[in-house]
Design a protein around this motif. Structure first.
Motif, PDB file in Angstrom:
ATOM      1  N   UNK A  57      56.988  34.205  51.918  1.00  0.00           N
ATOM      2  CA  UNK A  57      56.888  35.246  51.498  1.00  0.00           C
ATOM      3  C   UNK A  57      55.612  35.895  50.993  1.00  0.00           C
ATOM      4  N   UNK A  58      54.754  35.810  52.005  1.00  0.00           N
ATOM      5  CA  UNK A  58      53.327  36.252  51.776  1.00  0.00           C
ATOM      6  C   UNK A  58      53.527  37.734  51.534  1.00  0.00           C
ATOM      7  N   UNK A  59      53.992  38.358  52.679  1.00  0.00           N
ATOM      8  CA  UNK A  59      54.316  39.851  52.692  1.00  0.00           C
ATOM      9  C   UNK A  59      54.961  40.563  51.503  1.00  0.00           C
ATOM     10  N   UNK A  60      55.928  39.853  51.072  1.00  0.00           N
ATOM     11  CA  UNK A  60      56.509  40.226  49.906  1.00  0.00           C
ATOM     12  C   UNK A  60      55.772  40.174  48.591  1.00  0.00           C
ATOM     13  N   UNK A  61      55.026  39.244  48.548  1.00  0.00           N
ATOM     14  CA  UNK A  61      53.828  38.950  47.494  1.00  0.00           C
ATOM     15  C   UNK A  61      52.671  40.147  47.548  1.00  0.00           C
ATOM     16  N   UNK A  62      52.257  40.268  48.705  1.00  0.00           N
ATOM     17  CA  UNK A  62      51.212  41.684  48.976  1.00  0.00           C
ATOM     18  C   UNK A  62      52.028  42.813  48.366  1.00  0.00           C
ATOM     19  N   UNK A  63      53.186  43.179  48.794  1.00  0.00           N
ATOM     20  CA  UNK A  63      53.722  44.426  48.361  1.00  0.00           C
ATOM     21  C   UNK A  63      54.008  44.599  47.109  1.00  0.00           C
ATOM     22  N   UNK A  64      53.837  43.784  46.408  1.00  0.00           N
ATOM     23  CA  UNK A  64      53.952  43.846  44.692  1.00  0.00           C
ATOM     24  C   UNK A  64      52.861  44.736  44.241  1.00  0.00           C
ATOM     25  N   UNK A  65      51.593  44.862  44.951  1.00  0.00           N
ATOM     26  CA  UNK A  65      50.547  45.221  44.494  1.00  0.00           C
ATOM     27  C   UNK A  65      50.177  46.503  45.287  1.00  0.00           C
ATOM     28  N   UNK A  66      50.067  47.690  44.499  1.00  0.00           N
ATOM     29  CA  UNK A  66      49.951  49.017  45.060  1.00  0.00           C
ATOM     30  C   UNK A  66      48.587  49.299  46.114  1.00  0.00           C
ATOM     31  N   UNK A  67      47.595  48.542  45.662  1.00  0.00           N
ATOM     32  CA  UNK A  67      46.325  48.790  46.236  1.00  0.00           C
ATOM     33  C   UNK A  67      46.351  48.215  47.485  1.00  0.00           C
ATOM     34  N   UNK A  68      46.863  46.996  47.931  1.00  0.00           N
ATOM     35  CA  UNK A  68      46.771  46.327  49.006  1.00  0.00           C
ATOM     36  C   UNK A  68      47.701  46.866  50.047  1.00  0.00           C
TER      37      UNK A  68
END
Length: 258
Positions: free
Chosen positions: A55-66
């Motif tokens: 779920x690395x991508x899903x975690x990253x997509x929680x942050x708008x700047x990333x």
């Protein structure tokens, strides 16, 4: 958001580049710490993933700047891929288990404004792990700081490089599994400018020491140090590096993710 101060205005933009592989347990904490930065200038976050199936991508997509980038696996390849699309004047290469204090980027900006450098490393400390690990990290920092103008060594835990110099140099050597961070420092300095070991704190994980055993890892570093200092890069690649990020050891298994 506070307006940029004079030191911050001297930086066009930061690009924070983070290679990942199966880092769902850690990347969220790092991105949250980055979004809490006090730096008031422009900056971006590029997460360069080497094919995570968790779920690395899903975690990253929680942050708008990333911004999430799919890359060919390999820490150096992932870092170089991020640098090619980055827009910042300064590239900040971080590991997924780093933990920057709120003023981390602001302090780098101030240091760069006072004494512009081509490449630099922060003063890293273990935010987890044993007392032995914390002492070992302190010892590494002392050595890096004392040798910043002569030995030009540092740690890939975090490297800050001026983007134009990094791209001219060819970036990280993708053929190396060991010592590519020190080779980059030697390539950029003195050809393109100064190398500095900044008195800017950065928390990072002690998981490599806990994974392999502190005494064993220190003994390994002691064995390879002469080859690092002499720049014997081909000889270094003959060493098996079981603590290589994401199992990039030449032989055997060295997986630290998860």
């Amino acid at each position: 958001m506070n307006p940029p101060n004079r030191a911050q205005r001297k930086i066009v933009k930061f690009s924070v580049i983070i290679p990942t592989l199966r880092e769902e347990k850690r990347i969220g904490a790092l991105l949250a710490a980055l979004e809490a930065q006090t730096f008031g200038g422009e900056w971006e976050i590029l997460v360069c993933d080497g094919g995570s199936q968790d779920q690395t991508r899903a975690q990253v997509e929680k942050f708008s700047r990333a911004q999430f980038l799919d890359c060919e696996r390999g820490v150096s390849r992932q870092r170089n891929a991020g640098a090619r699309v980055a827009q910042g004047e300064l590239l900040v290469f971080m590991d997924a288990d780093d933990m920057p204090p709120p003023r981390f980027l602001e302090q780098i900006a101030r240091s760069y404004a006072r004494w512009p450098f081509s490449v630099a490393c922060p003063w890293f400390f273990a935010h987890d792990g044993s007392f032995f690990t914390r002492c070992a990290y302190f010892g590494f920092n002392i050595g890096f700081w004392l040798g910043q103008s002569t030995l030009r060594t540092g740690s890939g835990v975090c490297i800050v490089a001026r983007r134009r110099d990094f791209l001219k140099s060819g970036g990280f050597d993708e053929t190396m599994h060991l010592g590519e961070d020190v080779k980059l420092l030697r390539t950029l300095c003195p050809r393109y400018g100064w190398h500095r070991h900044l008195l800017v704190p950065l928390g990072t994980s002690g998981r490599r020491f806990e994974h392999d055993g502190g005494a064993q890892l220190l003994w390994f570093y002691a064995k390879i140090s002469p080859f690092l200092l002499l720049g014997m890069w081909k000889t270094l690649q003959k060493f098996e590096y079981r603590s290589a990020p994401y199992g990039e050891a030449r032989r055997g298994k060295g997986k630290l993710e998860g």
